[in-house]
Design a protein around this motif. Sequence first.
Motif, short mmCIF file in Angstrom:
data_model
loop_
_atom_site.label_atom_id
_atom_site.label_comp_id
_atom_site.label_asym_id
_atom_site.label_seq_id
_atom_site.Cartn_x
_atom_site.Cartn_y
_atom_site.Cartn_z
N GLU A 39 0.82 -1.21 0.00
CA GLU A 39 0.00 0.00 0.00
C GLU A 39 0.86 1.26 0.00
O GLU A 39 1.92 1.30 0.63
CB GLU A 39 -0.89 0.02 1.24
CG GLU A 39 -1.83 -1.16 1.33
CD GLU A 39 -2.59 -1.19 2.65
OE1 GLU A 39 -2.16 -0.51 3.62
OE2 GLU A 39 -3.60 -1.89 2.71
N LEU A 40 0.38 2.29 -0.67
CA LEU A 40 1.06 3.58 -0.67
C LEU A 40 1.17 4.13 0.74
O LEU A 40 2.21 4.67 1.13
CB LEU A 40 0.28 4.57 -1.54
CG LEU A 40 0.18 4.24 -3.02
CD1 LEU A 40 -0.88 5.10 -3.67
CD2 LEU A 40 1.51 4.43 -3.69
N ARG A 94 3.52 -2.01 -6.56
CA ARG A 94 2.83 -1.70 -7.81
C ARG A 94 3.55 -0.65 -8.64
O ARG A 94 3.20 -0.40 -9.80
CB ARG A 94 1.40 -1.28 -7.54
CG ARG A 94 0.51 -1.56 -8.72
CD ARG A 94 -0.82 -2.01 -8.31
NE ARG A 94 -1.52 -2.63 -9.43
CZ ARG A 94 -2.79 -2.89 -9.38
NH1 ARG A 94 -3.49 -2.60 -8.31
NH2 ARG A 94 -3.37 -3.45 -10.41
N THR A 95 4.60 -0.05 -8.09
CA THR A 95 5.45 0.86 -8.86
C THR A 95 5.98 0.13 -10.11
O THR A 95 6.23 0.74 -11.13
CB THR A 95 6.65 1.32 -8.00
OG1 THR A 95 6.15 1.99 -6.86
CG2 THR A 95 7.58 2.22 -8.76
N GLY A 147 -0.35 3.96 -13.37
CA GLY A 147 0.01 4.71 -12.18
C GLY A 147 0.24 3.82 -10.99
O GLY A 147 -0.03 2.62 -11.00
N SER A 157 -0.55 2.43 -7.42
CA SER A 157 -1.72 2.25 -6.58
C SER A 157 -1.49 1.08 -5.64
O SER A 157 -0.49 0.38 -5.73
CB SER A 157 -2.97 2.02 -7.44
OG SER A 157 -2.80 0.87 -8.23
N ASP A 158 -2.42 0.89 -4.75
CA ASP A 158 -2.32 -0.20 -3.79
C ASP A 158 -2.59 -1.55 -4.45
O ASP A 158 -3.31 -1.64 -5.45
CB ASP A 158 -3.37 -0.03 -2.68
CG ASP A 158 -3.12 1.17 -1.79
OD1 ASP A 158 -2.00 1.70 -1.80
OD2 ASP A 158 -4.06 1.56 -1.08
N GLU A 199 -4.61 -4.40 -3.24
CA GLU A 199 -5.60 -4.58 -2.17
C GLU A 199 -5.39 -5.88 -1.42
O GLU A 199 -5.15 -6.92 -2.02
CB GLU A 199 -7.02 -4.54 -2.76
CG GLU A 199 -7.38 -3.24 -3.44
CD GLU A 199 -7.38 -2.04 -2.51
OE1 GLU A 199 -7.69 -2.20 -1.30
OE2 GLU A 199 -7.06 -0.93 -2.98
#
Length: 114
Positions: free
Chosen positions: A49-50, A71-72, A79, A81-82, A84
Amino acid sequence: SRGVLEGQGRCPGEAIEAARPYQVDLSQHRARQVTGTELLHSDLVLTMELRMAHDLVTRYPALAQKVAPLRTFEPRGGGISDIEDPYMLPPAEYDIAYETIARCCTALGARFNT
């Protein structure tokens, strides 16, 4: 694999099943809390998570160049994002999370093999 919450819980059955196609056996895996020493001695710290990446850098500013949301490295773009957390969700959600993790890890690994 570490977390920031205290505890040594087992993986849910859905998580164990979703990991099998990736040849990952989570049946004996136990959650463990990460320590500041482990973080500061790491070359790379990946988060799901960010918010977690931000919290770690806030708590340990020396990690600023070492922390990144997994997710980078998403090869599909879209983009950052998390990923989940599927905990307590239907099994299909675990499959989605694991597919995303696998794509990102494969893309990250490719960066080191160039």
